[in-house]
Design a protein around this motif. Structure first.
Motif, PDB file in Angstrom:
ATOM      1  N   HIS A  34       0.838  -1.196   0.000  1.00  0.00           N
ATOM      2  CA  HIS A  34       0.000   0.000   0.000  1.00  0.00           C
ATOM      3  C   HIS A  34       0.880   1.257   0.000  1.00  0.00           C
ATOM      4  CE1 HIS A  34      -3.744  -2.186   0.720  1.00  0.00           C
ATOM      5  NE2 HIS A  34      -3.073  -2.934   1.574  1.00  0.00           N
ATOM      6  N   PRO A  35       0.332   2.379  -0.464  1.00  0.00           N
ATOM      7  CA  PRO A  35       1.074   3.645  -0.311  1.00  0.00           C
ATOM      8  C   PRO A  35       1.407   3.871   1.164  1.00  0.00           C
ATOM      9  CG  PRO A  35      -0.842   3.944  -1.720  1.00  0.00           C
ATOM     10  CD  PRO A  35      -0.968   2.574  -1.128  1.00  0.00           C
ATOM     11  N   TYR A  36       2.591   4.357   1.446  1.00  0.00           N
ATOM     12  CA  TYR A  36       3.030   4.492   2.832  1.00  0.00           C
ATOM     13  C   TYR A  36       3.883   5.743   2.989  1.00  0.00           C
ATOM     14  CZ  TYR A  36       7.510   2.891   1.027  1.00  0.00           C
ATOM     15  OH  TYR A  36       8.682   2.792   0.317  1.00  0.00           O
ATOM     16  N   LYS A  37       4.062   6.141   4.230  1.00  0.00           N
ATOM     17  CA  LYS A  37       5.015   7.207   4.528  1.00  0.00           C
ATOM     18  C   LYS A  37       5.409   7.145   5.994  1.00  0.00           C
ATOM     19  CE  LYS A  37       1.624  10.927   5.343  1.00  0.00           C
ATOM     20  NZ  LYS A  37       1.226  12.302   4.908  1.00  0.00           N
ATOM     21  N   LYS A  38       6.482   7.805   6.323  1.00  0.00           N
ATOM     22  CA  LYS A  38       6.930   7.878   7.715  1.00  0.00           C
ATOM     23  C   LYS A  38       6.107   8.956   8.415  1.00  0.00           C
ATOM     24  CE  LYS A  38      11.668   6.138   7.555  1.00  0.00           C
ATOM     25  NZ  LYS A  38      11.645   5.483   6.244  1.00  0.00           N
ATOM     26  N   ALA A  39       5.091   8.522   9.123  1.00  0.00           N
ATOM     27  CA  ALA A  39       4.203   9.433   9.846  1.00  0.00           C
ATOM     28  C   ALA A  39       3.531   8.663  10.966  1.00  0.00           C
ATOM     29  CB  ALA A  39       3.157  10.041   8.905  1.00  0.00           C
ATOM     30  N   GLY A  40       3.208   9.371  12.057  1.00  0.00           N
ATOM     31  CA  GLY A  40       2.673   8.731  13.245  1.00  0.00           C
ATOM     32  C   GLY A  40       1.171   8.494  13.202  1.00  0.00           C
ATOM     33  N   MET A  41       0.692   7.762  14.209  1.00  0.00           N
ATOM     34  CA  MET A  41      -0.718   7.372  14.282  1.00  0.00           C
ATOM     35  C   MET A  41      -1.295   7.727  15.658  1.00  0.00           C
ATOM     36  SD  MET A  41      -0.086   3.588  12.661  1.00  0.00           S
ATOM     37  CE  MET A  41       1.306   3.377  13.772  1.00  0.00           C
TER      38      MET A  41
END
Length: 229
Positions: free
Chosen positions: A145-152
């Motif tokens: 899946h499209p992804y990125k370095k980011a928090g949740m």
């Protein structure tokens, strides 16, 4: 897995007289060492898999000899090399493609044998319905899946612009779609398998799921262990 060992996993290992445990994902080796110490008197073999262990595996090999095998590789390469295991602990790459195919390899290894008891970490938020890619290149583009370095943040489907949990990791941008997340992988596998299996889980500590051959005795034991955790 370390948090679940004493109160959930070890009692099930003992109850089922396991002789060969496979551990996928070792990190700093805390749980690996617990398993080896526990199995020393019972002569339980441990096969551990991790492409980037954070501890000295050679020291353990010297001490435990033939009771410990280590595979410095990803699980999908190492699992086909193993056989005749009773217990599998899955706590490696928390994404649909990896977990689904780990389960398929376990199924293939179990032909004409009893399906092992499989423990899976991260079946609850945040990775129940969202993929994490430690190394995105290991996942075929079709399943990545499209992804990125980011928090949740729990309760928020979108990744955060700043801060949040695991902000330095490769998290899927979208949550809850098809073939996305650890719990989704478990559910998809259980829909397809020809084995008569049961599944129970707790959402505590990011979630622990247990797949096991259908058994009234195990149903009760596992339910009691999970509810008392």
């Amino acid at each position: 897995m370390n948090r679940f060992w004493d109160k959930i996993i070890q009692p099930i290992v003992e109850k089922n007289s396991a002789k060969h445990i496979v551990e996928i994902g070792c990190a700093s080796g805390v749980n690996t060492k617990k398993i080896l110490r526990f199995g020393e008197k019972k002569y339980i073999k441990l096969s551990a898999i991790d492409p980037k262990p954070l501890f000295n595996t050679n020291d353990l090999k010297v001490h435990y000899k033939d009771r410990f095998d280590f595979y410095k590789d990803i699980s999908l390469n190492a699992l086909p090399l193993l056989k005749d295991y009773d217990i599998v602990l899955i706590d490696g790459d928390h994404n649909w493609y990896t977990v689904y195919n780990e389960l398929k390899l376990i199924e293939k290894s179990s032909v004409n044998k009893t399906f092992p008891i499989v423990f899976l970490h991260d079946v609850a938020w945040p990775y129940a319905r969202r993929d994490l890619y430690y190394n995105p290149e290991n996942i075929p583009k079709k399943f990545r899946h499209p992804y990125k370095k980011a928090g949740m943040k729990e309760g928020h489907s979108d990744l955060l612009k700043k801060g949040g949990l695991n902000a330095k990791l490769n998290n899927a941008i979208y949550e809850g779609n098809q073939r996305n997340g650890v719990l989704t992988a478990v559910e998809d596998f259980l829909k397809e398998t020809k084995y008569d299996l049961s599944f129970q889980m707790t959402k505590k500590c990011r979630g622990l799921g247990i797949i096991y051959p259908k058994s009234k005795d195990l149903d009760v034991s596992i339910k009691n262990l999970l509810s008392s955790f």
